[in-house]
Design an enzyme around this catalytic site. Sequence first.
Site, short mmCIF file in Angstrom:
data_model
loop_
_atom_site.label_atom_id
_atom_site.label_comp_id
_atom_site.label_asym_id
_atom_site.label_seq_id
_atom_site.Cartn_x
_atom_site.Cartn_y
_atom_site.Cartn_z
N GLU A 149 -12.14 9.51 19.52
CA GLU A 149 -10.90 10.20 19.16
C GLU A 149 -9.86 9.15 18.83
O GLU A 149 -9.81 8.11 19.47
CB GLU A 149 -10.34 11.01 20.34
CG GLU A 149 -10.96 12.35 20.53
CD GLU A 149 -12.05 12.27 21.57
OE1 GLU A 149 -12.09 11.26 22.31
OE2 GLU A 149 -12.86 13.21 21.63
N TYR A 161 -12.22 2.76 11.13
CA TYR A 161 -13.39 3.61 11.42
C TYR A 161 -13.99 4.17 10.11
O TYR A 161 -15.21 4.20 9.96
CB TYR A 161 -13.01 4.76 12.36
CG TYR A 161 -12.41 4.28 13.67
CD1 TYR A 161 -12.96 3.18 14.33
CD2 TYR A 161 -11.30 4.89 14.23
CE1 TYR A 161 -12.42 2.72 15.52
CE2 TYR A 161 -10.75 4.43 15.42
CZ TYR A 161 -11.30 3.35 16.06
OH TYR A 161 -10.76 2.88 17.22
C1 LIG Z 1 -7.11 -1.07 15.40
C2 LIG Z 1 -7.26 -2.56 15.73
C3 LIG Z 1 -8.27 -2.70 16.86
C4 LIG Z 1 -7.77 -3.30 14.47
O1 LIG Z 1 -8.00 -4.64 14.83
P1 LIG Z 1 -7.81 -5.85 13.78
O2 LIG Z 1 -8.45 -7.04 14.36
O3 LIG Z 1 -6.41 -5.96 13.34
O4 LIG Z 1 -8.67 -5.27 12.56
P2 LIG Z 1 -9.38 -6.06 11.38
O5 LIG Z 1 -8.57 -7.25 10.97
O6 LIG Z 1 -10.79 -6.30 11.76
O7 LIG Z 1 -9.30 -4.97 10.21
C5 LIG Z 1 -10.41 -4.19 9.87
C6 LIG Z 1 -10.00 -2.97 9.09
O8 LIG Z 1 -9.15 -2.13 9.88
C7 LIG Z 1 -8.18 -1.49 9.05
N1 LIG Z 1 -6.86 -1.97 9.44
C8 LIG Z 1 -6.59 -2.76 10.52
N2 LIG Z 1 -5.26 -2.99 10.61
C9 LIG Z 1 -4.68 -2.31 9.58
C10 LIG Z 1 -3.34 -2.15 9.15
N3 LIG Z 1 -2.32 -2.73 9.80
N4 LIG Z 1 -3.11 -1.39 8.07
C11 LIG Z 1 -4.12 -0.82 7.40
N5 LIG Z 1 -5.43 -0.95 7.75
C12 LIG Z 1 -5.71 -1.67 8.83
C13 LIG Z 1 -8.52 -1.91 7.63
O9 LIG Z 1 -9.46 -0.95 7.13
C14 LIG Z 1 -9.22 -3.24 7.84
O10 LIG Z 1 -10.09 -3.56 6.80
P3 LIG Z 1 -9.55 -4.41 5.54
O11 LIG Z 1 -9.14 -5.75 6.12
O12 LIG Z 1 -10.75 -4.52 4.66
O13 LIG Z 1 -8.38 -3.67 4.98
C15 LIG Z 1 -5.89 -3.19 16.11
O14 LIG Z 1 -4.94 -2.86 15.12
C16 LIG Z 1 -5.37 -2.76 17.47
O15 LIG Z 1 -5.71 -3.36 18.51
N6 LIG Z 1 -4.53 -1.71 17.49
C17 LIG Z 1 -3.96 -1.23 18.75
C18 LIG Z 1 -4.99 -0.49 19.57
C19 LIG Z 1 -5.54 0.71 18.82
O16 LIG Z 1 -4.82 1.45 18.16
N7 LIG Z 1 -6.86 0.90 18.94
C20 LIG Z 1 -7.56 2.00 18.37
C21 LIG Z 1 -7.58 3.11 19.35
S1 LIG Z 1 -8.53 4.49 18.76
#
Ligand SMILES: CC(C)(COP(=O)(O)OP(=O)(O)OC[C@H]1O[C@@H](n2cnc3c(N)ncnc32)[C@H](O)[C@@H]1OP(=O)(O)O)[C@@H](O)C(=O)NCCC(=O)NCCS
Length: 220
Positions: A149, A161
Amino acid sequence: MVFNIRLMCQEDLTQVNEIDHEAFPTLWPPPNYQRELNNGLAHYIVACDDEIEYKPPEPPEDAPQKGSSGLLGRLRLLFNHHQPSNNEAPPKAQDYVYGFAGLWLLAGEAHITNIAVREKYRRRGIGELLLISMIELALELGAHLVTLEVRASNTDAQSLYAKYGFVRVGLRRGYYTDNREDGVLMTIENVTSAPVQANLRQLKQAHARRWRMTAHIISH
Ligand SMILES: CC(C)(COP(=O)(O)OP(=O)(O)OC[C@H]1O[C@@H](n2cnc3c(N)ncnc32)[C@H](O)[C@@H]1OP(=O)(O)O)[C@@H](O)C(=O)NCCC(=O)NCCS
């Protein structure tokens, strides 16, 4: 960059709580990761670096010294109980944890409960590395479906995702207790099927090429 991906252990809990608090500040009470360690259904991993040592944040200067106030603290100081003796081993250095993720395995379904990366290391492919590792772990555990979720407003995570083939399959109205926000239910069905596997392989290769990241999977 080289990351170690390994199962979360007791020593990681301080950092995992720190990352959780930064990533999900409105979630109260926070998940009890200590309990998750002892939960047979739960499987948590961390992305870490054993060449960087974790240093806990410094307490503010005017904060009372831990353990030195109160009767017990004064007694400790008096009897020098908190001082390591000369032949006591120094505390073990802790690997630096960049992020973590967890799942619960229920009846062949892997429910991703959490995925979070330290804010200052986001957008460098670590979230993706954790998600790849979660899906691989789910497969190893025999899951046929991976589900989760995500808050309706969390479009960053939804993009992550969707990139990995999760499809929106439902909406849980008012699912999040802090602000009654809806939860979007996203799923990869038939995760063991040939087309899904081929797509994951391609995404994994593209991720490795793009980020020049090596992940050592450490199994305990
Ligand atoms: C979601 C989260 C885990 C992503 O981690 P991250 O290390 O920044 O992600 P990545 O660098 O591996 O990015 C992978 C993909 O995620 C998406 N993404 C991540 N951050 C994004 C942003 N700020 N805006 C748009 N897309 C984003 C994109 O699809 C990206 O692929 P791309 O680089 O080809 O565009 C991170 O933002 C986080 O910790 N957020 C807070 C916790 C959270 O919300 N967790 C999810 C709970 S369901």
